[in-house]
Design a protein around this motif. Structure first.
Motif, PDB file in Angstrom:
ATOM      1  N   GLU A  29       0.856  -1.177   0.000  1.00 17.16           N
ATOM      2  CA  GLU A  29       0.000   0.000   0.000  1.00 17.16           C
ATOM      3  C   GLU A  29       0.897   1.233   0.000  1.00 17.16           C
ATOM      4  O   GLU A  29       1.953   1.224   0.632  1.00 17.16           O
ATOM      5  CB  GLU A  29      -0.878   0.027   1.255  1.00 17.16           C
ATOM      6  N   LEU A  30       0.466   2.267  -0.701  1.00 16.49           N
ATOM      7  CA  LEU A  30       1.244   3.505  -0.757  1.00 16.49           C
ATOM      8  C   LEU A  30       0.331   4.688  -0.430  1.00 16.49           C
ATOM      9  O   LEU A  30      -0.668   4.913  -1.128  1.00 16.49           O
ATOM     10  CB  LEU A  30       1.854   3.686  -2.155  1.00 16.49           C
ATOM     11  N   TYR A  31       0.666   5.403   0.623  1.00 11.83           N
ATOM     12  CA  TYR A  31      -0.036   6.644   0.965  1.00 11.83           C
ATOM     13  C   TYR A  31       0.751   7.808   0.381  1.00 11.83           C
ATOM     14  O   TYR A  31       1.980   7.867   0.532  1.00 11.83           O
ATOM     15  CB  TYR A  31      -0.156   6.804   2.487  1.00 11.83           C
ATOM     16  N   ILE A  32       0.058   8.721  -0.258  1.00 19.51           N
ATOM     17  CA  ILE A  32       0.705   9.918  -0.815  1.00 19.51           C
ATOM     18  C   ILE A  32       0.064  11.126  -0.136  1.00 19.51           C
ATOM     19  O   ILE A  32      -1.135  11.362  -0.266  1.00 19.51           O
ATOM     20  CB  ILE A  32       0.563   9.963  -2.351  1.00 19.51           C
ATOM     21  N   VAL A 129      -3.220   4.750  10.511  1.00 22.86           N
ATOM     22  CA  VAL A 129      -2.928   3.378  10.101  1.00 22.86           C
ATOM     23  C   VAL A 129      -2.125   2.693  11.201  1.00 22.86           C
ATOM     24  O   VAL A 129      -1.105   3.231  11.664  1.00 22.86           O
ATOM     25  CB  VAL A 129      -2.114   3.370   8.778  1.00 22.86           C
ATOM     26  N   ASP A 130      -2.587   1.525  11.628  1.00 25.39           N
ATOM     27  CA  ASP A 130      -1.850   0.748  12.633  1.00 25.39           C
ATOM     28  C   ASP A 130      -0.879  -0.187  11.932  1.00 25.39           C
ATOM     29  O   ASP A 130      -1.252  -0.899  11.009  1.00 25.39           O
ATOM     30  CB  ASP A 130      -2.824  -0.094  13.468  1.00 25.39           C
ATOM     31  N   VAL A 131       0.374  -0.147  12.403  1.00 22.97           N
ATOM     32  CA  VAL A 131       1.396  -1.066  11.890  1.00 22.97           C
ATOM     33  C   VAL A 131       2.076  -1.659  13.118  1.00 22.97           C
ATOM     34  O   VAL A 131       2.795  -0.949  13.831  1.00 22.97           O
ATOM     35  CB  VAL A 131       2.429  -0.339  10.999  1.00 22.97           C
ATOM     36  N   GLY A 132       1.806  -2.950  13.388  1.00 25.02           N
ATOM     37  CA  GLY A 132       2.329  -3.559  14.609  1.00 25.02           C
ATOM     38  C   GLY A 132       1.793  -2.812  15.819  1.00 25.02           C
ATOM     39  O   GLY A 132       0.585  -2.590  15.935  1.00 25.02           O
ATOM     40  N   TYR A 178       2.414   8.281  16.020  1.00 24.10           N
ATOM     41  CA  TYR A 178       3.304   9.157  15.253  1.00 24.10           C
ATOM     42  C   TYR A 178       2.479   9.934  14.230  1.00 24.10           C
ATOM     43  O   TYR A 178       1.551   9.387  13.647  1.00 24.10           O
ATOM     44  CB  TYR A 178       4.348   8.340  14.487  1.00 24.10           C
ATOM     45  N   ILE A 179       2.857  11.194  14.019  1.00 26.72           N
ATOM     46  CA  ILE A 179       2.267  11.964  12.920  1.00 26.72           C
ATOM     47  C   ILE A 179       3.256  11.925  11.759  1.00 26.72           C
ATOM     48  O   ILE A 179       4.440  12.249  11.940  1.00 26.72           O
ATOM     49  CB  ILE A 179       2.023  13.436  13.312  1.00 26.72           C
ATOM     50  N   VAL A 180       2.789  11.508  10.592  1.00 24.62           N
ATOM     51  CA  VAL A 180       3.630  11.553   9.393  1.00 24.62           C
ATOM     52  C   VAL A 180       3.085  12.673   8.517  1.00 24.62           C
ATOM     53  O   VAL A 180       1.902  12.649   8.149  1.00 24.62           O
ATOM     54  CB  VAL A 180       3.603  10.219   8.616  1.00 24.62           C
ATOM     55  N   ALA A 181       3.915  13.661   8.215  1.00 22.45           N
ATOM     56  CA  ALA A 181       3.455  14.828   7.467  1.00 22.45           C
ATOM     57  C   ALA A 181       4.453  15.238   6.390  1.00 22.45           C
ATOM     58  O   ALA A 181       5.649  14.971   6.493  1.00 22.45           O
ATOM     59  CB  ALA A 181       3.224  16.002   8.423  1.00 22.45           C
ATOM     60  N   GLY A 182       3.917  15.892   5.360  1.00 28.81           N
ATOM     61  CA  GLY A 182       4.751  16.522   4.334  1.00 28.81           C
ATOM     62  C   GLY A 182       4.677  18.033   4.537  1.00 28.81           C
ATOM     63  O   GLY A 182       4.748  18.507   5.665  1.00 28.81           O
ATOM     64  N   LEU A 220       6.676   1.991   6.474  1.00 30.92           N
ATOM     65  CA  LEU A 220       6.199   2.042   7.862  1.00 30.92           C
ATOM     66  C   LEU A 220       6.409   0.719   8.597  1.00 30.92           C
ATOM     67  O   LEU A 220       6.449   0.698   9.821  1.00 30.92           O
ATOM     68  CB  LEU A 220       4.720   2.435   7.899  1.00 30.92           C
ATOM     69  N   ASP A 221       6.555  -0.370   7.867  1.00 31.81           N
ATOM     70  CA  ASP A 221       6.794  -1.670   8.518  1.00 31.81           C
ATOM     71  C   ASP A 221       8.224  -1.778   9.038  1.00 31.81           C
ATOM     72  O   ASP A 221       8.460  -2.346  10.097  1.00 31.81           O
ATOM     73  CB  ASP A 221       6.542  -2.806   7.524  1.00 31.81           C
ATOM     74  N   THR A 222       9.182  -1.257   8.263  1.00 31.79           N
ATOM     75  CA  THR A 222      10.599  -1.423   8.606  1.00 31.79           C
ATOM     76  C   THR A 222      11.271  -0.108   8.989  1.00 31.79           C
ATOM     77  O   THR A 222      12.397  -0.123   9.477  1.00 31.79           O
ATOM     78  CB  THR A 222      11.366  -1.970   7.375  1.00 31.79           C
ATOM     79  N   MET A 223      10.601   1.018   8.744  1.00 33.18           N
ATOM     80  CA  MET A 223      11.144   2.373   8.907  1.00 33.18           C
ATOM     81  C   MET A 223      12.354   2.623   7.985  1.00 33.18           C
ATOM     82  O   MET A 223      13.105   3.574   8.171  1.00 33.18           O
ATOM     83  CB  MET A 223      11.503   2.697  10.370  1.00 33.18           C
TER      84      MET A 223
END
Ligand SMILES: [Mn+2]
Length: 228
Positions: A29-32, A129-132, A178-182, A220-223
């Protein structure tokens, strides 16, 4: 794997190189995180590619918001925001690099224009999105008018696309969030062109369109970080 990138700004060649580099497959999956359009010279090409991929999840940026306001008016005769005079809306967008986007739309066959406009109008506002054990909240810019009492759905689009977050402020007390932002290029934060991790904030706009900037992608799985 779940990947995230942001602020492609019409840099189609970098975008395609990045998809090759991460070997994006139908199972990923790819979030943009917005600002696909404007500034760079192939914004519509990027949108047309994204539209073909059901595993790409776009989130709206301030540039999509500006583009939609003008393009909806031009092609649909609709005005979402009547508080701003038409001339000012167009002037603001062109000042912010709208020329290549409008040129790209002008070249599209009539029906495809509407398909692309419909696609842009369905961009998400933000997504958790939850990852682990971790939760990543993906948003274009951050959370303006932030309050611990608010739910994500309480923020308006303008709260989410224009904000300049404080890198040293932990917005969510739970340290697994975590907040992921551009939106805010990393060179404006620390002078660099790499992803920044700070107090639960992850800044991934490494300035793809700027001289010396790069398009970044984070797994996001492996950073693991990828750069083009
Ligand atoms: Mn932006």
């Amino acid at each position: 794997m779940i990947y995230v990138m942001s602020d492609i700004h019409g840099m189609y060649d970098k975008y395609i190189k990045m998809l090759d580099l991460i070997e994006l497959s139908g199972d990923d999956e790819l979030y943009i995180l917005g600002d696909v359009v404007d500034r760079g010279d192939k914004p519509v090409e990027v949108l047309l590619d994204m539209m073909k991929r059901p595993n790409v999840y776009p989130i709206i940026g301030n540039h999509e918001l500006m583009a939609l306001n003008v393009l909806d008016m031009m092609f649909n005769g609709e005005r979402a925001d009547v508080s701003v005079p038409v001339e000012k809306m167009i002037e603001d967008w062109l000042k912010n690099g709208g020329a290549y986007t409008i040129a790209g739309f002008a070249k599209l066959p009539h029906s495809e224009r509407y398909d692309v406009l419909d696609y842009m109008s369905e961009f998400l506002l933000c997504e958790a999105v939850d990852v682990g054990e971790k939760t990543f909240i993906m948003v274009h810019s951050g959370f303006d008018n932030f309050s611990h009492d608010k739910k994500l759905s309480d923020y308006t689009v303008n709260d989410l696309v224009w904000h300049r977050p404080d890198p040293d402020f932990r917005y969510f007390e739970d340290e697994s969030i975590y907040i992921v932002a551009g939106h805010t290029p990393t060179f404006t934060i620390n002078g660099g062109n790499s992803i920044i991790h700070s107090s639960g904030n992850i800044f991934i706009d490494c300035g793809a369109w700027y001289d010396g900037g790069r398009l970044a992608c984070l797994c996001l799985d492996t950073m693991e970080e990828f750069y083009v």
